[in-house]
Design an enzyme around this catalytic site. Structure first.
Site, PDB file in Angstrom:
ATOM      1  N   ALA A   1       0.951  -1.706  -0.309  1.00 21.22           N
ATOM      2  CA  ALA A   1       0.215   0.653  -0.371  1.00 21.22           C
ATOM      3  C   ALA A   1       1.112   1.226   0.151  1.00 21.22           C
ATOM      4  O   ALA A   1       2.169   1.344   0.467  1.00 21.22           O
ATOM      5  CB  ALA A   1      -1.306   0.033   1.057  1.00 21.22           C
TER       6      ALA A   1
ATOM      7  N   GLY B   1      -0.263  -5.484   0.877  1.00 18.91           N
ATOM      8  CA  GLY B   1      -1.188  -5.332  -0.910  1.00 18.91           C
ATOM      9  C   GLY B   1      -1.240  -5.901  -1.574  1.00 18.91           C
ATOM     10  O   GLY B   1      -1.679  -6.426  -2.906  1.00 18.91           O
TER      11      GLY B   1
ATOM     12  N   GLU C   1      -0.972  -9.529  -1.256  1.00 19.51           N
ATOM     13  CA  GLU C   1      -2.764  -9.996  -1.691  1.00 19.51           C
ATOM     14  C   GLU C   1      -3.378  -9.590  -3.106  1.00 19.51           C
ATOM     15  O   GLU C   1      -4.012 -10.656  -3.154  1.00 19.51           O
ATOM     16  CB  GLU C   1      -2.862  -8.706  -0.255  1.00 19.51           C
ATOM     17  CG  GLU C   1      -3.617  -9.489   0.995  1.00 19.51           C
ATOM     18  CD  GLU C   1      -3.786  -7.724   2.123  1.00 19.51           C
ATOM     19  OE1 GLU C   1      -4.323  -8.511   3.131  1.00 19.51           O
ATOM     20  OE2 GLU C   1      -3.643  -6.793   1.978  1.00 19.51           O
TER      21      GLU C   1
ATOM     22  N   GLU D   1       2.179  -6.037   7.423  1.00 16.78           N
ATOM     23  CA  GLU D   1       2.161  -4.829   8.529  1.00 16.78           C
ATOM     24  C   GLU D   1       1.582  -4.745   9.928  1.00 16.78           C
ATOM     25  O   GLU D   1       1.535  -3.572  10.153  1.00 16.78           O
ATOM     26  CB  GLU D   1      -0.129  -4.516   8.243  1.00 16.78           C
ATOM     27  CG  GLU D   1       0.169  -4.794   6.489  1.00 16.78           C
ATOM     28  CD  GLU D   1       0.221  -6.194   5.687  1.00 16.78           C
ATOM     29  OE1 GLU D   1      -0.544  -6.194   4.171  1.00 16.78           O
ATOM     30  OE2 GLU D   1       0.651  -6.541   5.955  1.00 16.78           O
TER      31      GLU D   1
END
Length: 261
Positions: A69, A112, A115, A135
């Protein structure tokens, strides 16, 4: 066909039936910001509805598939900000794509980015690839499905190691634990992904869709419900002209000519 070069996502059509989506934010190692998330969601929705598209290959750059992210959009964000961004809908557009998706990963696939790769049906990794969910090291937790998809892919203890420690793993480790399908030299990753996409394009689209839906159902239901879904999908496959063509071709000892629509 390619998108304009200032877009965070470049679309290429290297061969019939195959779309290559390339994440293009090299200045930030392809970090996910809201514009990129929206571009990905729009592209997957559009390509899923396009009958000319049979397979989607998702790639990044040489240094990073997607480094996670864009923290600049999160450092001052509130829970209401996150609620209004509707990330669930943006991720959902990728997760619900009915066509095979191949992730061609080189470099960082973190947070992310990991993911995002997990949303693919097949992950091909270059030797430079690094996967992880860091994270926890910035005081938060994954929000794009990692706690669920990693647990289903690796089991509780494998997922816990990645999620709780936040340490990345290399491509060979990812292959050993079942996270990626193949490990290749970096320069061979995209060529292999396109060759695999071409293989898939030659196979019956209805059968591929039913297989994908059945496997995804296995991740969401008890065994009994998954088996019932598989039985129904198996019966549905017998309604496709591809069933007759595939079986007749095998009996006649000739290549099958599946429907390309």
């Amino acid at each position: 066909m390619s998108a304009v070069t200032d877009s965070p996502l470049i679309e290429e059509r290297p061969q019939d039936g195959v779309v290559l989506l390339r994440i293009h934010r090299p200045e930030v190692l392809n970090a996910l910001n809201l514009a990129l998330r929206r571009a990905l969601a729009e592209a997957f929705q559009r390509l899923d509805a396009d009958p000319a598209v049979r397979v989607v290959v998702l790639a990044g750059g040489a240094k990073a598939f997607c480094a996670g992210a864009d923290l600049g959009e999160y450092v001052d964000a509130t829970p209401i900000d996150l609620l209004q961004r509707r990330h669930d809908l943006l991720w959902g557009a990728i997760a619900t794509c009915r066509k095979p998706v191949i992730a061609a990963v080189r470099g960082h696939a973190l947070g992310g980015g990991c993911e995002l790769a997990l949303h693919a049906d097949l992950i091909l990794a270059g030797r430079s690839a690094r996967f992880g969910q860091p994270e926890v090291k910035v005081g938060i937790m994954p929000g794009g499905g990692a706690t669920q998809r990693l647990t289903r892919a690796l089991g509780k203890h494998g997922a816990m190691k990645l999620l709780l420690l936040g340490e990345p793993i290399d491509a060979d480790t990812a292959a050993r634990i079942g996270l990626v399908a193949e490990v290749l030299d970096d320069e061979a990753v995209e060529a292999r992904a396109l060759a695999m996409a071409q293989q898939l394009c030659a196979l019956p689209a209805v059968a591929l869709r039913l297989i994908k839906e059945s496997v995804l159902m296995a991740m969401e239901t008890p065994l009994s419900a998954g088996l019932e879904y598989e039985r129904n999908a198996f019966q549905t496959a017998f309604a496709s002209p591809d069933k007759h063509e595939g079986m007749r071709a095998r009996l006649d000892k000739r290549p099958a000519r599946f429907n390309r629509d």
